[in-house]
Every structure is written in C-alpha cells, then in structure tokens.
Design a protein around this motif. Structure first.
Motif, PDB file in Angstrom:
ATOM      1  N   MET B 538       3.729  13.820 -11.082  1.00 38.62           N
ATOM      2  CA  MET B 538       4.355  14.375  -9.892  1.00 38.62           C
ATOM      3  C   MET B 538       4.828  13.250  -8.971  1.00 38.62           C
ATOM      4  O   MET B 538       5.922  13.308  -8.392  1.00 38.62           O
ATOM      5  N   THR B 539       4.027  12.220  -8.872  1.00 42.84           N
ATOM      6  CA  THR B 539       4.426  11.064  -8.067  1.00 42.84           C
ATOM      7  C   THR B 539       5.642  10.390  -8.686  1.00 42.84           C
ATOM      8  O   THR B 539       6.576   9.992  -7.980  1.00 42.84           O
ATOM      9  N   GLU B 540       5.631  10.277 -10.003  1.00 43.42           N
ATOM     10  CA  GLU B 540       6.766   9.637 -10.681  1.00 43.42           C
ATOM     11  C   GLU B 540       8.061  10.410 -10.395  1.00 43.42           C
ATOM     12  O   GLU B 540       9.096   9.818 -10.086  1.00 43.42           O
ATOM     13  N   ALA B 541       7.983  11.730 -10.496  1.00 36.93           N
ATOM     14  CA  ALA B 541       9.177  12.548 -10.236  1.00 36.93           C
ATOM     15  C   ALA B 541       9.642  12.378  -8.797  1.00 36.93           C
ATOM     16  O   ALA B 541      10.845  12.319  -8.519  1.00 36.93           O
ATOM     17  N   ALA B 542       8.660  12.275  -7.888  1.00 36.10           N
ATOM     18  CA  ALA B 542       9.014  12.103  -6.477  1.00 36.10           C
ATOM     19  C   ALA B 542       9.671  10.745  -6.243  1.00 36.10           C
ATOM     20  O   ALA B 542      10.617  10.625  -5.451  1.00 36.10           O
ATOM     21  N   LEU B 543       9.185   9.715  -6.933  1.00 33.87           N
ATOM     22  CA  LEU B 543       9.725   8.365  -6.713  1.00 33.87           C
ATOM     23  C   LEU B 543      11.179   8.256  -7.169  1.00 33.87           C
ATOM     24  O   LEU B 543      11.931   7.413  -6.682  1.00 33.87           O
ATOM     25  N   GLU B 544      11.554   9.098  -8.102  1.00 34.36           N
ATOM     26  CA  GLU B 544      12.939   9.026  -8.589  1.00 34.36           C
ATOM     27  C   GLU B 544      13.949   9.318  -7.489  1.00 34.36           C
ATOM     28  O   GLU B 544      15.092   8.886  -7.558  1.00 34.36           O
ATOM     29  N   LYS B 545      13.530  10.060  -6.481  1.00 33.94           N
ATOM     30  CA  LYS B 545      14.485  10.417  -5.422  1.00 33.94           C
ATOM     31  C   LYS B 545      14.371   9.530  -4.175  1.00 33.94           C
ATOM     32  O   LYS B 545      15.048   9.783  -3.186  1.00 33.94           O
ATOM     33  N   MET B 546      13.545   8.511  -4.239  1.00 28.00           N
ATOM     34  CA  MET B 546      13.386   7.625  -3.078  1.00 28.00           C
ATOM     35  C   MET B 546      14.561   6.659  -2.955  1.00 28.00           C
ATOM     36  O   MET B 546      15.207   6.305  -3.938  1.00 28.00           O
ATOM     37  N   ASP B 547      14.782   6.198  -1.732  1.00 33.53           N
ATOM     38  CA  ASP B 547      15.805   5.170  -1.507  1.00 33.53           C
ATOM     39  C   ASP B 547      15.271   3.774  -1.821  1.00 33.53           C
ATOM     40  O   ASP B 547      16.011   2.903  -2.250  1.00 33.53           O
ATOM     41  N   LEU B 548      13.988   3.593  -1.522  1.00 36.91           N
ATOM     42  CA  LEU B 548      13.404   2.261  -1.715  1.00 36.91           C
ATOM     43  C   LEU B 548      11.953   2.400  -2.153  1.00 36.91           C
ATOM     44  O   LEU B 548      11.167   3.108  -1.508  1.00 36.91           O
ATOM     45  N   VAL B 549      11.619   1.730  -3.250  1.00 33.57           N
ATOM     46  CA  VAL B 549      10.228   1.654  -3.692  1.00 33.57           C
ATOM     47  C   VAL B 549       9.916   0.187  -3.951  1.00 33.57           C
ATOM     48  O   VAL B 549      10.627  -0.480  -4.723  1.00 33.57           O
ATOM     49  N   ALA B 550       8.909  -0.322  -3.293  1.00 34.82           N
ATOM     50  CA  ALA B 550       8.510  -1.711  -3.495  1.00 34.82           C
ATOM     51  C   ALA B 550       7.018  -1.754  -3.788  1.00 34.82           C
ATOM     52  O   ALA B 550       6.261  -0.868  -3.392  1.00 34.82           O
ATOM     53  N   ASP B 551       6.624  -2.786  -4.483  1.00 30.06           N
ATOM     54  CA  ASP B 551       5.248  -2.864  -4.976  1.00 30.06           C
ATOM     55  C   ASP B 551       4.785  -4.307  -4.884  1.00 30.06           C
ATOM     56  O   ASP B 551       5.529  -5.231  -5.253  1.00 30.06           O
ATOM     57  N   TRP B 552       3.590  -4.485  -4.368  1.00 30.78           N
ATOM     58  CA  TRP B 552       2.942  -5.807  -4.354  1.00 30.78           C
ATOM     59  C   TRP B 552       1.851  -5.747  -5.402  1.00 30.78           C
ATOM     60  O   TRP B 552       0.916  -4.959  -5.278  1.00 30.78           O
ATOM     61  N   ASN B 553       1.965  -6.539  -6.451  1.00 32.12           N
ATOM     62  CA  ASN B 553       1.126  -6.290  -7.613  1.00 32.12           C
ATOM     63  C   ASN B 553       0.968  -7.560  -8.443  1.00 32.12           C
ATOM     64  O   ASN B 553       1.873  -8.387  -8.498  1.00 32.12           O
ATOM     65  N   MET B 554      -0.157  -7.679  -9.098  1.00 29.59           N
ATOM     66  CA  MET B 554      -0.356  -8.808 -10.015  1.00 29.59           C
ATOM     67  C   MET B 554       0.414  -8.641 -11.321  1.00 29.59           C
ATOM     68  O   MET B 554       0.622  -9.604 -12.055  1.00 29.59           O
ATOM     69  N   TYR B 555       0.759  -7.384 -11.624  1.00 26.01           N
ATOM     70  CA  TYR B 555       1.398  -7.089 -12.915  1.00 26.01           C
ATOM     71  C   TYR B 555       2.542  -6.094 -12.714  1.00 26.01           C
ATOM     72  O   TYR B 555       2.486  -5.262 -11.807  1.00 26.01           O
ATOM     73  N   PRO B 556       3.528  -6.133 -13.575  1.00 27.31           N
ATOM     74  CA  PRO B 556       4.506  -5.040 -13.587  1.00 27.31           C
ATOM     75  C   PRO B 556       3.904  -3.866 -14.358  1.00 27.31           C
ATOM     76  O   PRO B 556       4.088  -3.743 -15.568  1.00 27.31           O
ATOM     77  N   ASP B 557       3.160  -3.036 -13.677  1.00 25.18           N
ATOM     78  CA  ASP B 557       2.467  -1.943 -14.359  1.00 25.18           C
ATOM     79  C   ASP B 557       3.312  -0.673 -14.333  1.00 25.18           C
ATOM     80  O   ASP B 557       4.531  -0.738 -14.126  1.00 25.18           O
ATOM     81  N   ASP B 558       2.701   0.473 -14.522  1.00 19.86           N
ATOM     82  CA  ASP B 558       3.473   1.709 -14.671  1.00 19.86           C
ATOM     83  C   ASP B 558       4.469   1.947 -13.541  1.00 19.86           C
ATOM     84  O   ASP B 558       5.574   2.444 -13.776  1.00 19.86           O
ATOM     85  N   ALA B 559       4.094   1.622 -12.343  1.00 18.04           N
ATOM     86  CA  ALA B 559       4.965   1.899 -11.200  1.00 18.04           C
ATOM     87  C   ALA B 559       6.270   1.124 -11.293  1.00 18.04           C
ATOM     88  O   ALA B 559       7.252   1.482 -10.642  1.00 18.04           O
ATOM     89  N   ALA B 560       6.264   0.058 -12.103  1.00 21.67           N
ATOM     90  CA  ALA B 560       7.464  -0.777 -12.192  1.00 21.67           C
ATOM     91  C   ALA B 560       8.687   0.031 -12.609  1.00 21.67           C
ATOM     92  O   ALA B 560       9.816  -0.281 -12.201  1.00 21.67           O
ATOM     93  N   TYR B 561       8.498   1.064 -13.402  1.00 18.30           N
ATOM     94  CA  TYR B 561       9.640   1.874 -13.851  1.00 18.30           C
ATOM     95  C   TYR B 561      10.365   2.542 -12.677  1.00 18.30           C
ATOM     96  O   TYR B 561      11.483   3.005 -12.823  1.00 18.30           O
ATOM     97  N   TRP B 562       9.685   2.623 -11.551  1.00 18.68           N
ATOM     98  CA  TRP B 562      10.271   3.314 -10.404  1.00 18.68           C
ATOM     99  C   TRP B 562      10.513   2.379  -9.219  1.00 18.68           C
ATOM    100  O   TRP B 562      10.929   2.809  -8.171  1.00 18.68           O
ATOM    101  N   CYS B 563      10.186   1.092  -9.399  1.00 17.91           N
ATOM    102  CA  CYS B 563      10.269   0.158  -8.271  1.00 17.91           C
ATOM    103  C   CYS B 563      11.644  -0.514  -8.173  1.00 17.91           C
ATOM    104  O   CYS B 563      12.276  -0.793  -9.190  1.00 17.91           O
ATOM    105  N   ASP B 564      12.023  -0.810  -6.944  1.00  9.49           N
ATOM    106  CA  ASP B 564      13.212  -1.622  -6.718  1.00  9.49           C
ATOM    107  C   ASP B 564      12.855  -3.106  -6.637  1.00  9.49           C
ATOM    108  O   ASP B 564      13.653  -3.958  -6.991  1.00  9.49           O
ATOM    109  N   TYR B 565      11.686  -3.353  -6.109  1.00  8.46           N
ATOM    110  CA  TYR B 565      11.194  -4.732  -6.006  1.00  8.46           C
ATOM    111  C   TYR B 565       9.722  -4.763  -6.423  1.00  8.46           C
ATOM    112  O   TYR B 565       8.974  -3.826  -6.129  1.00  8.46           O
ATOM    113  N   ILE B 566       9.334  -5.838  -7.083  1.00  9.96           N
ATOM    114  CA  ILE B 566       7.902  -6.103  -7.283  1.00  9.96           C
ATOM    115  C   ILE B 566       7.636  -7.521  -6.795  1.00  9.96           C
ATOM    116  O   ILE B 566       8.312  -8.473  -7.218  1.00  9.96           O
ATOM    117  N   LEU B 567       6.681  -7.625  -5.894  1.00  5.20           N
ATOM    118  CA  LEU B 567       6.311  -8.927  -5.340  1.00  5.20           C
ATOM    119  C   LEU B 567       5.008  -9.379  -5.991  1.00  5.20           C
ATOM    120  O   LEU B 567       4.070  -8.583  -6.113  1.00  5.20           O
TER     121      LEU B 567
END
Lengths: 240, 858
Positions: B538-567
């Motif tokens: 459900m979160t994944e489906a919601a992220l598809e409609k976001m304007d901006l998704v950014a993630d601060w993470n040690m790894y490009p994990d599952d959320a990476a498919y929906w992120c615009d930036y990973i720091l």
C-alpha cells in the motif's frame, strides 16, 4: 601441559548463534561459511539445540585414518588440521562418527573446529576459545578436562541431565549436557566406549615423548581395529 | 541426521586404497616425525593481529544498546587493517562483557560491497518495482541542495518525514511544522503510551534523547528477581539479545522462577523457562485479569505500596468516571478516620474499597468510589475458570502461579518490551499492557530492586535544552496523514508532552494511499519502517503518486524503486555516541563510543542533513542568533552537557580518551524514589492505575476483557504469529545482505513458514512443500499480496491454530546482491482503516498480529 575441554550446557543455549559468527570472524571463515561449511553452528531443533562442531575425541577416528597425518590430536585437547599436509582425500569427512569435518569445494579446505588453538590457552591462562568468550549466556565453559568432566557429572546428577561425549567414541574434549536424550536433540548416536587412557594423545605427540615402539603398537592396534570395524560395516551394508 | 557410521563399499575401497598407498609410500613410523612443537602448528598461529580496540555502543541491533569494543587489526590472510570482530566490556552494566551475533554482523557490514557510498538521483520519472530508476551519481551536497529547492515548493501538511524521534528529526520536523511518524509504533507504541499514561507522564526529569529512543524508562532486574511472568516475552528475537540474556541466565542460576505463556515453544522454553503454557494467541488479557482478581480477592497485594505510591485510593466520580480532585488538582481519597474526602497523600487511613462515598466537589455532592474498588468490580467475573475457557491455560495453574507470584513480591516482574503480546500485536493489547502494569503495581515491583528498575540520576538532554529555540515552534498540520489527530489520547501526548512519541505507522500507509494531501516523503532508513512492516504494497502504491521521495540509507533497498534521491548514510560504527543504560538502569551510568573509521565516500550524517534543511527552510530554529548564517549554526553538544552534568568528563573526547568511555555511580538502588520524582501528581508522584484519558475517549479507565479484532473464519483459520530470528533486525540489509547470515537462516528454516506437524498433516502438507499464505480478504480488502514460501513442520509450533512467520527476511532490491528474496511478513498485515480501528483501541497502534490467514499448497 594440561589437557583442556569445553562444556556445553544446552539448558542455557538459546540458539542465538553468536558462537557461530564469532568463530567465523575469529578464524576469518566468511567465504566457507557462506558456502555452508562451518566450524560450529547451532541448529534450533524441535527438542533442543544441536551444536554441529568437533567433539575433539580423545581417540579421534579422523586422526587414526588420515593418510598424511594432516590431522593430529594435540596433547592439550584440540584435534588440529594442517592444510599443508592435507591431500584433500576427505577421509576424515567420511569416517568421523559425529559427522563433523566439512570440505569446502571452492577453497579445497577441511573445515573443522580447532578449539581456537591459536589463542594459546595452553600458555595463557586467561585465554578461552572465541565461542566460549562470546556466548552471551555462559552456556559454554572452558577449562582443564578433568575439572570439566567433574563439573559435567555434578550438573548431570543435580539436574538430571544427559552427558554427551563422556563415553561416545571413548570420550571427547567437548562435553554436552542436554535435558532431553541427545539423540532426540540431534546428536549422532555413537558407539560408547570406556575413555581412552592417558587422554588419547595423538601418535605424533606420543612419538615425540616416548619410545616409538609403543606408538607403533598403538597405531597398529587402532588401524587393525578400524579396519575390522569397517570390514564388518561393509559386510553389514552388503547384507542390506 | 544419520546417526551411525556407515561406509559404502566405494568408500571402503577408497580408504583401503589410500591406506595401502600411504603404507607403501610412507613407512608407518613417518607419522611420528610430524609432531609439532607447541605453537608450531599452523592452527596455533593467530589469524589476525590486533592494532587497536575502539569503544562503541550498539544502536541499531536491538534496544539493549550494549557497550563493547570494536577490535581493529591486520587480517593475516589479506594483510589489510580493518575492523575484525568485537570484544566485550565487562564494566558495562548491560552487556557485562557480552555482545550478540547482530553486533558481530555489523562489523562485517562496514565493508559490505553493496553499501551506498555516493548519492544517487533518478532519471526515469516512472517509479515502481519493475522500473529501472536510471540512477546517476550526484554529489551529496548537490543532492541535498536539490531536495531543499524542491521542499520550498510545498506546504508543511504536504510533507511527511518517516523517521524515529531522534533529536535532529524532532527539531527539523517541528521547525518546519511537518508531521513525523515512524515505525516504532509496532515495536514500542503500546508500551510507550501506557507507560506515559500510567507512570512517566512525559516530559520528566530523566526524559532523555537516547540513540534508539525506545521510550521505555525502565529495565528489569532479571538477575535479582525471584519470579517472572513472561507473556510472549520470549519471542525468538529475545534469543539473541545478549544485553538481556546475560542477566536472565544469572537470575536463573540464582533460582529465579520463570513462567511463560506463548503459543510458540522458543529455545528459552527448552532450558531456561520453568513452566510454559501454549496459550491461545490474543488471550493473554484474560489470564492477567484473572490474576488481578485473585490478588484483590485474597488481598495478596502490597498494601503499603498500593496506598502510598498509586492512585488505588483515589476517588472516581461514578457519573463522570473521572478522578475527583481538590482545587489544586490533587486527587481526593475517602478518609475512614475522618469520614470525609481528603487529599490523597495527607488523607488519614484512606479507603481502598467500599463506597460509593458522597463527596462535596465545589459545592456539588457527587458519588465516588476508590479506584481499587472499581478494579475489583471490573474483574469480578474473571475467575481462573473463565480465563481457562478463553486462553486454554488451566485455571488451577493460573491460581497457583498468581499466588506464587504475589508471595515473591516485590522482587518480581513481568518484562514487557517490544512485540510481546503486550505490544501492539492485537486490538486488545493496550488493555493487556494496562493489566500488566496494574499487576506490577499491586505487587509493588515498580521502581524496586529485584523488580522493575527505573532510570534515574542521569539524562542526556534534548537539542532544545542545549540550543534553545528563539520562539515557539509552528503548529503541526491540523490533519495528520497518519491519522494521529483522530486519536486524542496519543495525539495529546505527541503534541503537548513528547514530540518524540511514536507515530502511527500502522495507518500512515493507509493515509498516504487514500488521500492526495502528501506530495513529499522523506525516509530515514526505510528498511526499518514502511517496507519492513505493515502492508508495504500500500505504501509502494502511494509512493508512485508522490512528487518527491528521498531516502537517507546505507543501502539502496526496496524503497529505492520509488525514490528520487538516495543519500548515503554512515555505518553505526562510524559515529561517536553517548548512551544511558536504559535497559538495565540499576545505577546512573553513561557509556560512550568513538568512530571506528571516517565515513567513506560521500556519506552524510543525519544531523548534517537536518541542519542543512533546517538552515535553508527555517533558519531561526537552527542558528544561535536566528539568522541564516551557517557559521552561527547550533552546535548540538548534548553529549558534552550530559557528561558535564554528572561530572563524568569535560567533553566527549575527554570521556572516550581519558575516562575509558564509561561513567557509573554504583550507589544502592533507592526503591520507589523515581516514582515520586516522575509519577503523576509529582513531586509526590504516584502510579496511575485509572486512566482518565481513556474515559474521555469513550473507553474504560480500567482494563476489561475484549476479543481480538479478527477471528477465525472458514479456511482463514490460522492465527498469524510473527517473530524474528536472533540474527535479523527488520529487513535491515546489514543482515539480510550478509551471505553468512543467510546461510544460517537457511540451515535453521528461518526462511520458511512454520507449521504445527499435525496441522500440516491435516492440510496434506509435507516438510519443504511450497505454500501460499493469504490474509482473510475481509480484513484486507485492498491490495492483498499473498506470500509464497516453503514450510517447516515443527513441534515448536505447539498449537494447530496458528502459523509462524519470521519478520524481516524478505526484500526485493536488485541492488542487494547478497540478499535472498524471502517472503515479507508485512505483506499479510493490513494497514488499518482508522474508522474501523478506533472503537477497538484508543491508542491506534498497529495490531500487527491480529490477522488470520489460510495456507494452500502452491
């Protein structure tokens, strides 16, 4: 030099496998462990914790059968493996009654506990094997074998526990206490024998300490005995 | 396991051949010449040489926060210097020289080749599991600036920060006026809010900004206690928590009796637990209510404690159902000596039972009853036999155990931390947590040596305390995307008392999916949150409609498919730390940690990101003079302030380098002192058994029996149990991207669904069969995602009416090359519709395991 042993009281083992990972790091075994070949690993079985690790037999079948003496029983406890002498025949893998040594195909190595002999506990009284150091609950203890045996026997009597390793294959330098029948927990049913006299020193050690004649007799006896056992086994197999 | 030595004919011939060859080539006496002088054997040579040991504090492996040394040395095989392993620090009162497999795993994850060391920017605008983001590298500085430029276009209510309530996240979110929510709802939420409502009443004088911010003020005196009741406390995850285990085992060796209620037979039940009852899932509350009844009926409670340190004698208005207070807000009690209402604390011989009493409140005559009397009435029908019918725990055992427990008081405890049944697992878990705290209050074990230990004598300040804000923070959005605004009990605590309080992760996915309010989501390590826990689809489906998704993470994990930036985030061993000993707070204590290495590549710390965003968007809260001058940025020296406050060191460097990174004041524990300091009605603080806020929200002020939210229906007859292996932490790539850990999981069937052997037989299933597990669609009407897995038939599943999944083993990231794509337990757990949830639970927590599923052969 004193003879050492490890006592595993499975009542306090939670299966956390900290011992396993500590062993991997201590001995830099990441690659072989990733392949499934481990010196120590805890299986969370239905009836209790089964530790797959070398029992360090007093009279090791692997030592007796190793064609190149790549495996030796040290006088202070551990059964050690010398990679430089090993011809990778995997005889030890085949003959160990506890099914312990593993062979890593990628690195062509026998993987088996050394009791962290490199920690030099024979000379450093504070040193213990890495798994013993790391165990969060103190389920593993280390000490002179005589004291470990006495401790195991007292705990077994006080808490109605089974001792695995006291008589299996003539005794081992890893003793395991279980609440349930060790076989039900997962430990192999191994022929019980009276403990070997003198702590089961390896032929090599004996050779260095006493006249070779005694060792020859011992070696011949062990060899013939193993040969006879194996022949009987093969005959039994053939009958099945 | 083959238990017999068996040689095949081929093997025998091979051995015979080898032996013959050996005797021919090497004479028998040759073996006597290979004796090794001691120390000469290759296996007697060290595998590495130690160059230094660096103190560290575990911050992500679990709530214990063990203190240990990271051992750095030269690996003989490679000749390289690196962190190799850990060594215990016996002086740490929590770990006492121990550490766990997860902490060891962290050592190796520093060098994980899948670690993200540069910032990534998406070039393919289409998000989704099957889309290639088209990553391009970008400098972290530029990435942060681009994110800031985009954030400027949105109003606060359009942004969501998915982050725990650490000091920098709190200040950032508060200064921007945006909602912060985090995954700890499922871990700590129910515990936190019930503890807040009954005991800690935040903020209090020990309210600290710790690194894991677990919000529990207490630890349990496992090694000194005489009797423990475990309501699911022995989850599999506990088998790996060395900071707890080393204490439990010492207690066990000292004779502690442990009684456990758990449908699952964990390894702790094999040897450490004295009595184990395979309770029906979600019925623990019935057992605890029966226990309360026995203690009250037979007057087995600690009367002095109950009178002096709780609200048991406080009067409740029978009409309003609220505490009655005097003009100064102090609770009133009925004096049996003077036959009138008097202020509790000075009341002469307060009544604990009886009534109703007629009390004059502001000139109005009201009828009132003491809290303890109400409690007695509340549980009058909760006999052990009644509890047995519900829970399947024998009534006579409930009765005996209760008496034994009460007789051992006050050195008893009921450990309740994280995802045991008192956690947010069922819709009735908030009532269970309430009951457990009442049991501990009745036995006087709260804030008592040998019982429940309260943090005292030390605190680490919040950022606002060392760098005060120049003016009040802006208002939070009126409507929060995680629906917390619809839950007044928790919202009041969050907004008025403790902004770091857990958010409503169990509903935030629902909110994101069902509205267009939020356009920006900033994650702080989502593997510990949205994608590891509840209905990530459900979160994944919601992220598809976001304007901006950014993630601060040690790894490009599952959320990476929906992120615009990973720091890229630093490793936990690459930062300095200071920590209180929250989970064994017997003595005031501080321990410290130093960076093992400088963060590699272009990694950036979360505090630095927060400062940059804050300085750009709300500078008045991020500079010492209210300017936007970076040179005037706040310093945030919380650690230095904490150390100086107790005289431990002049600053963090001094603490690490000259004070052995530990300060401890080993004075005797002063029983009940902290309750007075932090409890309700402080400075004469008390434990509050009766919770007015629940009444205000149309619930009961005292716990009553309530069923779970879901029930067994047709083929959906298996109650879903979720636990975690001792070597995993959510779907944290530090562990699931470790091939050694994955091998261990495989050997122990952690990658399987565990099923009772009889239940499996009835379903026609055999060990290793592949199955499909599906949630009852009645409770998951949207975006169902059944899981596929092998099964493990095991007697550890003592009951036929439940199955077990292991949490945090699954991921879908193609960038985690060592990871195994296991199942995700969260796929089966529905995001909660708040309209459905609220009548069940005024705290609005996750009800993680309140799910029934079906199993079919794949």
């Amino acid at each position: 030099m004193a003879e050492y042993a490890i006592l595993l009281d499975t009542r306090f083992c939670t299966g956390c496998n900290t011992c396993f990972y500590k062993c991997v790091q201590e001995n830099r075994l990441h690659d072989v462990a990733a392949n499934g070949n481990t010196r120590t690993l805890v299986y969370i079985n239905d009836k209790g914790m089964y530790h797959h690790r070398c029992m360090h037999c007093l009279d090791p079948v692997c030592v007796a059968n190793c064609p190149k003496q790549a495996l030796t029983k040290s006088e202070y406890g551990p059964v050690l493996w010398d990679e430089s002498l090993c011809i990778k025949c995997q005889t030890c893998v085949e003959v160990c009654p506890f099914h312990i040594p593993m062979f890593d195909e990628t690195q062509k190595k026998i993987v088996k506990c050394s009791m962290c002999a490199h920690r030099n506990f024979a000379e450093n009284k504070d040193a213990v094997p890495a798994c013993v150091e790391a165990c969060p609950t103190g389920a593993l203890t280390f000490g002179e074998r005589k004291a470990i045996v006495e401790q195991a026997q007292k705990l077994a009597a006080d808490f109605k526990l089974h001792i695995y390793g006291l008589e299996e294959n003539g005794g081992t330098s890893l003793l395991i206490l279980t609440k349930e029948d060790p076989a039900a927990v997962g430990y192999p049913e191994v022929e019980k024998k009276a403990a070997a006299g003198g702590g089961g020193k390896s032929p090599a050690v004996i050779g260095g300490a006493v006249a070779g004649g005694a060792a020859v007799v011992a070696a011949a006896y062990v060899g013939l005995k193993k040969y006879a056992e194996r022949r009987n086994q093969v005959e039994n197999d053939d009958k099945k | 396991m083959n238990n017999d030595l068996k040689l095949s004919r081929r093997t025998f011939l091979k051995l015979t051949g080898l032996t013959t060859a050996y005797f021919v080539v090497d004479p028998p006496l040759r073996n006597l010449s290979v004796a090794y002088a001691f120390g000469d054997h290759p296996q007697e040579k060290p595998t590495y040489t130690v160059t230094k040991k660096i103190p560290q504090v575990c911050a992500r492996a679990c709530e214990c926060d063990c203190n240990y040394d990271v051992v750095v040395g030269v690996d003989q095989a490679t000749g390289l210097e690196r962190a190799l392993t850990l060594e215990g620090r016996p002086e740490d009162p929590v770990s006492r020289g121990k550490y766990c497999i997860k902490a060891l795993g962290f050592v190796d994850s520093m060098y994980n080749p899948d670690r993200l060391l540069v910032s990534l920017k998406r070039t393919n605008p289409k998000r989704g599991l099957n889309e290639d983001p088209g990553w391009v590298k970008i400098s972290t500085e530029d990435a942060v600036q681009e994110i800031i430029d985009k954030l400027k276009k949105y109003r606060p209510e359009q942004m969501l920060f998915a982050s725990p309530g650490d000091p920098y996240s709190n200040r950032l979110c508060r200064s921007l006026g945006v909602t912060r929510t985090d995954q700890r709802t499922e871990c700590f939420g129910t515990h936190y809010y019930l503890n807040s409502l009954m005991i800690t009443n935040p903020p209090n004088k020990y309210y600290s900004s710790t690194y894991t911010v677990t919000h529990s003020l207490w630890g349990f005196d496992y090694s000194e206690t005489k009797y423990m009741l475990w309501f699911g406390f022995d989850s599999f995850s506990k088998t790996g928590k060395s900071g707890i285990l080393n204490h439990i085992v010492e207690g066990k060796r000292n004779g502690t009796k442990i009684v456990a209620f758990n449908p699952l037979k964990t390894p702790l039940a094999d040897g450490i637990i004295d009595e184990w009852y395979p309770i029906k899932p979600g019925t623990d509350l019935a057992v605890t209510l029966a226990m309360i009844k026995i203690i009250l009926d037979e007057k087995l409670y600690q009367a002095d404690f109950v009178k002096d340190y709780t609200d048991a004698a406080a009067l409740i208005d029978t009409e309003t159902k609220m505490h009655i207070t005097d003009e100064s807000g102090k609770w009133l009690a009925w004096s049996t000596a003077n036959n009138k209402a008097e202020t509790l604390g000075v009341c002469d011989k307060p009544a604990l039972d009886g009534g109703p009493y007629t009390v004059d409140v502001g000139g109005k005559q009201v009828q009132a009853v003491p809290v303890l009397e109400l409690l007695k009435q509340n549980v009058k029908d909760c006999t052990p036999e009644w509890a047995e019918k519900i829970s399947e725990v024998p009534g006579q055992d409930i009765s005996r155990i209760t008496k034994e427990f009460a007789q051992a008081a006050p050195t008893v405890c009921i450990p309740n931390l994280k995802r045991d049944p008192a956690g947010p697992n069922y819709a009735n878990s908030w009532r269970l947590m309430h009951s457990l705290n009442i049991l501990q209050a009745l036995t006087g074990s709260l804030d008592h040596d040998g019982g429940v230990l309260f943090l005292h004598g030390v605190k680490i300040p919040w950022l606002e305390e060392v760098d005060p804000i120049p003016k009040p923070y802006p208002e939070q959005p009126k409507k929060s995307i995680d629906y917390r605004t619809e839950y007044p009990v928790t919202n009041k605590i969050y907004r008025e008392k403790d902004y770091s309080a857990p958010g409503h992760y169990g509903m935030v996915g629902h909110g994101l999916y069902h509205s267009d309010q939020v356009k920006v989501v900033i994650f702080k390590g989502p593997h510990r949150g949205l994608h590891a826990l509840i209905q990530p689809q459900m979160t994944e489906a919601a992220l598809e409609k976001m304007d901006l998704v950014a993630d601060w993470n040690m790894y490009p994990d599952d959320a990476a498919y929906w992120c615009d930036y990973i720091l890229p985030a630093p490793h936990q061993y690459e930062g300095g730390k200071l920590d209180i000993r929250q989970y064994y707070p017997k003595w005031p204590c501080l321990v410290g940690g130093a960076p093992v290495q400088k963060p590699p590549g272009d990694c950036i710390g979360w505090g630095s990101i927060a400062k940059k965003i804050g300085l750009a968007l709300a500078p008045e809260y991020w500079t010492t003079d209210g300017s936007n001058n970076p040179e005037k940025a706040i310093k945030g020296n919380m650690n230095d302030a904490a150390l100086q406050a107790v005289g431990a060191a002049k600053d963090q460097d001094d603490f690490i380098n000259n004070k052995n990174a530990i300060w401890i004041d080993k004075k005797p524990y002063e029983n009940y002192k902290t309750i007075r300091e932090i409890g309700y009605q402080r400075p004469e603080g008390r434990v509050r058994l009766y919770i007015d806020e629940f009444v205000e929200d149309n619930h009961e002020g005292l716990p009553k029996w309530a069923e779970r939210w879901t029930s067994s229906e047709g083929e959906y007859k298996f109650s879903l149990l979720v636990t975690r292996a001792g070597w995993h932490m959510h779907a944290d790539p530090n562990f699931i991207d470790n091939p050694v850990i994955n091998m261990l999981s495989n050997k122990n069937h952690i990658d399987c669904v565990w099923v009772n052997p009889e239940a499996g037989k009835e379903l026609g299933l055999q060990e290793g069969d592949e199955v499909i597990v599906t949630t009852n669609p009645k409770y998951m009407p949207e975006l169902p995602r059944p899981i596929k897995s092998k099964i493990h038939l095991t007697e550890r599943m003592a009951r036929k009416d439940c199955i077990l999944l292991f949490h945090g083993i699954g991921h879908r990231s193609k960038w985690l090359k060592n990871g195994v794509w296991g199942y995700r337990d969260g796929d089966l757990i529905p995001q909660k519709n708040p309209k459905i949830g609220k009548p069940h639970d005024p705290t609005g927590m996750g009800w993680v395991e309140d799910v029934y599923v079906s199993i079919k052969k794949a």
